[in-house]
Design a protein around this motif. Structure first.
Motif, PDB file in Angstrom:
ATOM      1  N   LYS A  29       0.852  -1.197   0.000  1.00 13.07           N
ATOM      2  CA  LYS A  29       0.000   0.000   0.000  1.00 13.07           C
ATOM      3  C   LYS A  29       0.884   1.241   0.000  1.00 13.07           C
ATOM      4  CE  LYS A  29      -0.358   0.256   5.046  1.00 13.07           C
ATOM      5  NZ  LYS A  29      -1.279   0.403   6.196  1.00 13.07           N
ATOM      6  N   PRO A  30       0.358   2.364  -0.444  1.00  9.27           N
ATOM      7  CA  PRO A  30       1.121   3.628  -0.398  1.00  9.27           C
ATOM      8  C   PRO A  30       1.466   3.968   1.044  1.00  9.27           C
ATOM      9  CG  PRO A  30      -0.821   3.838  -1.782  1.00  9.27           C
ATOM     10  CD  PRO A  30      -0.978   2.542  -1.048  1.00  9.27           C
ATOM     11  N   GLU A  31       2.637   4.548   1.226  1.00  7.88           N
ATOM     12  CA  GLU A  31       3.075   4.898   2.566  1.00  7.88           C
ATOM     13  C   GLU A  31       3.939   6.141   2.488  1.00  7.88           C
ATOM     14  OE1 GLU A  31       2.473   5.063   5.832  1.00  7.88           O
ATOM     15  OE2 GLU A  31       2.213   2.883   5.727  1.00  7.88           O
ATOM     16  N   THR A  32       4.044   6.861   3.537  1.00  5.98           N
ATOM     17  CA  THR A  32       4.876   8.057   3.584  1.00  5.98           C
ATOM     18  C   THR A  32       5.924   7.900   4.672  1.00  5.98           C
ATOM     19  OG1 THR A  32       3.332   9.106   5.134  1.00  5.98           O
ATOM     20  CG2 THR A  32       2.992   9.524   2.773  1.00  5.98           C
ATOM     21  N   ALA A  33       6.906   8.799   4.612  1.00  2.00           N
ATOM     22  CA  ALA A  33       7.985   8.813   5.619  1.00  2.00           C
ATOM     23  C   ALA A  33       8.681   7.457   5.726  1.00  2.00           C
ATOM     24  CB  ALA A  33       7.441   9.250   6.971  1.00  2.00           C
ATOM     25  N   VAL A  34       8.963   6.860   4.542  1.00  2.00           N
ATOM     26  CA  VAL A  34       9.653   5.566   4.517  1.00  2.00           C
ATOM     27  C   VAL A  34      11.097   5.785   4.096  1.00  2.00           C
ATOM     28  CG1 VAL A  34       9.777   3.295   3.435  1.00  2.00           C
ATOM     29  CG2 VAL A  34       7.553   4.295   4.002  1.00  2.00           C
ATOM     30  N   THR A  35      12.017   5.208   4.790  1.00  2.00           N
ATOM     31  CA  THR A  35      13.437   5.314   4.461  1.00  2.00           C
ATOM     32  C   THR A  35      13.982   3.927   4.146  1.00  2.00           C
ATOM     33  OG1 THR A  35      13.713   7.219   5.933  1.00  2.00           O
ATOM     34  CG2 THR A  35      15.710   6.020   5.290  1.00  2.00           C
TER      35      THR A  35
END
Length: 226
Positions: A5-11
């Motif tokens: 799924k789309p996700e944010t703040a991923v490193t």
């Protein structure tokens, strides 16, 4: 990696793995030494079991494989810096520790010496792109890859030509064997007919001799004594 799924703040962190690269280089060196051993075994002039005793094509290929490392001294210096060198008996020697240390401390140097290529000059003198004339191998692995592709080229590769020549000679020998088999069969049939005819003639002559003997005995028995 599997994204669900789309996700944010991923490193995502990517770290080098010198040990894994060194293991692959060690595998390559083992394969090269296996090839050199096979060439030596197949072409050994002193061995009666050598299938390709003294074959110039294979011996030249072995020399070319050794030359890749023997002349791998460019602007960066000797290949011993990345743990590669030749032994006195003509084998690749790989020091995994030296390679791993160099890959860690100076990865650009290790990469250049091992797998670098340079653009090939085009017909007009300009540097060609991969879509034109491709690149020329500079690094040791790149040169080995180029040599392997050249030797196995489906049309003019040295190993391809060698195999085709061997197949052609084998076919010629088989044709000669088949021709001799036919001639020998014809000769056998001829000799068999002659032997049969000779036996028939001898049997006839034997019968005639027995008849003559019987006739002569009969005549001797009918002779009157004075």
């Amino acid at each position: 990696m599997t994204v669900t799924k789309p996700e944010t703040a991923v490193t995502v962190d990517v770290t080098p793995d010198p040990a894994a690269v060194a293991a692959k280089v060690e595998s390559l060196v083992s394969a090269v030494n296996g090839l050199l051993d096979s060439i030596k075994s197949y072409t050994d002039a002193g061995s009666s079991a050598a299938a390709l005793k003294g074959n110039a094509t294979l011996r030249q290929l072995g020399t070319q494989v050794l030359d890749v490392l023997a002349f791998a001294v460019g602007g960066d210096g000797s290949a011993s810096q990345i743990g590669l060198q030749l032994s006195k008996d003509g084998r690749y020697v790989f020091d995994k520790t030296v390679f791993t240390d160099k890959l860690t401390s100076d990865p650009a140097l290790a990469q250049r010496m091992f797998s670098a290529t340079t653009p090939t000059a085009g017909p007009d003198g300009d540097l060609a792109t991969t879509a034109d004339n491709g690149t020329s191998p500079v690094g040791i692995a790149a040169k080995l890859l180029s040599l392997a592709k050249s030797a196995n080229d489906s049309t003019i590769g040295s190993l391809t030509v060698l195999a085709q020549g061997a197949d052609s000679r084998a076919k010629d020998l088989q044709d000669s064997i088949d021709a001799w088999d036919r001639r020998l069969e014809l000769r056998r049939a001829t000799l068999t007919r002659q032997f049969t005819a000779m036996e028939t003639a001898l049997s006839t002559m034997q019968n005639q001799a027995n008849w003559l003997t019987a006739q002569l005995g009969s005549l001797a028995g009918n002779t009157k004594k004075d």
